[in-house]
Enzyme design. Sequence first.
Site, PDB file in Angstrom:
ATOM      1  N   GLY A  18       0.816  -1.217   0.000  1.00 14.66           N
ATOM      2  CA  GLY A  18       0.000   0.000   0.000  1.00 14.66           C
ATOM      3  C   GLY A  18       0.844   1.258   0.000  1.00 14.66           C
ATOM      4  N   LYS A  19       1.887   1.242   0.830  1.00 14.77           N
ATOM      5  CA  LYS A  19       2.760   2.416   0.918  1.00 14.77           C
ATOM      6  C   LYS A  19       3.436   2.696  -0.428  1.00 14.77           C
ATOM      7  CE  LYS A  19       7.104   4.111   2.563  1.00 14.77           C
ATOM      8  NZ  LYS A  19       8.149   4.275   3.558  1.00 14.77           N
ATOM      9  N   GLY A  41      -5.280  -5.731   3.850  1.00 18.64           N
ATOM     10  CA  GLY A  41      -5.200  -4.529   4.665  1.00 18.64           C
ATOM     11  C   GLY A  41      -4.004  -3.735   4.201  1.00 18.64           C
ATOM     12  N   GLN A 224      -2.433  -9.557  -0.763  1.00 18.46           N
ATOM     13  CA  GLN A 224      -1.757 -10.736  -0.197  1.00 18.46           C
ATOM     14  C   GLN A 224      -0.335 -10.848  -0.776  1.00 18.46           C
ATOM     15  OE1 GLN A 224      -5.287 -11.529  -1.402  1.00 18.46           O
ATOM     16  NE2 GLN A 224      -5.730 -10.656   0.575  1.00 18.46           N
ATOM     17  N   GLY A 302      -5.686  -7.933  13.131  1.00 13.53           N
ATOM     18  CA  GLY A 302      -5.016  -7.636  14.400  1.00 13.53           C
ATOM     19  C   GLY A 302      -4.205  -8.804  14.949  1.00 13.53           C
ATOM     20  N   ARG A 305       1.723 -11.409  13.815  1.00 10.83           N
ATOM     21  CA  ARG A 305       2.333 -12.102  12.680  1.00 10.83           C
ATOM     22  C   ARG A 305       3.523 -12.928  13.155  1.00 10.83           C
ATOM     23  NH1 ARG A 305       2.242  -6.563   9.447  1.00 10.83           N
ATOM     24  NH2 ARG A 305       0.039  -6.519   8.870  1.00 10.83           N
TER      25      ARG A 305
END
Length: 424
Positions: A18-19, A41, A224, A302, A305
């Site tokens: 995303g970044k 996410g 993903q 949440g 990981r």
Amino acid sequence: MSKADVLLGLQWGDEGKGKIVDVLTPSYDIIARFQGGPNAGHTLEFEGIKHVLHTIPSGIFHKDVINLVGNGVVIDPVVFSAELDKLKPFNIDFKTRLLLSKKAHLILPTHKLLDAASEQAKGKNKIGSTLKGIGPTYMDKTGRNGLRVGDIFMANFKEKYDALVEKHIGILSHHKDFEYDLAELEGPWMEGIEVLKNLTAVDSEHYLDQAFRAGKKVLAEGAQGTMLDVDFGTYPFVTSSNTVTAGTCTGLGIAPTKIGNVIGIFKAYCTRVGSGPFPTELDDEVGELIRQEGREFGATTGRPRRCGWIDIPQMKYAIMINGVTELSMMKADVLSCFEKIQVCTHYIIDGEKVDYFPFDVNGIELTPVYEELEGWNTDLTQLTDYNDAPKALKDYVLYLEEKLEVPIKVVSVGPDRTQTLSNH
């Protein structure tokens, strides 16, 4: 005619796509998501605010850019409308800047129920589903029962919906201990459908073809990671879609000859969420230190990981499958607390040293072989120029470039869009 560049994750997801999409977006006219759904996410940080996107492409904050949700994406109308609500303060013109493919499939409330019932029934053999209804939706897609965005504009939409729900209720009746309240879920879902109806739905394959003919620059965004690909990942601990470059073709309707650069995103170390094999996983205080330093908790779920060192055989496999032309290394700052860094270069399988990723990593004894490198052991978050980076970091980048045979063009040293260094 222009081509589509592809940006995707090379590990088990959460690489920081995303970044990088957000950083690259000013160079493109269209950002297009090609697979996955609200199980993604994508976290973006700028001007002191953290944003998490699930279905909407990561270029949405740039006002001159079109964001397209492709036919390979599965859409949950409830999640989607909540995402739009969160973006309302930013005065984004969704009608013109956000397009939905008419061929994208819809996640029904009963898809989520089927997902939960299936995971519950698996007990200790859970695959670590995000319980967002992704798997059952893709199953209906391949089973030719699915509902698509284009259907919501049709007169017989309610009949199609009712028929599919009836089928799902029949399947749920076999899960004896599973309780649910469908009526409670249906109200918000139907409201979400009304929200979708007010957006612009397009035949995305024709739309993109015209964009290419007009010389527009397109960036295809994956969700993903490669190791979660339904064909090439660590099956069955995978997602239900093709997360690799080939997924761009089927998920957007782009011909293979129209693929340009393939930008592979990876972390300076490695993480995985949920169940499944992870050769370099660290079950010790080192793994815990990486988790805390990297704030490694799922953006969607949440969940903590699992963390480990970088894995060269796995990375080479991902680069091969995707045809990666350039790399972006994320979260280099997280490793700043280590004096020494380990890199997995081979595996020992049945007493033999191998440098490739094997067919079934689930069912075999696999021991990683490590090489030790010097850590930089210094804060990187204030860096603004790669030339000023510590020698040990540059050595790490060069080492990886030699092993992977692909240039690392971007090194990220923090979550903000400004903490992105250009190399080469």
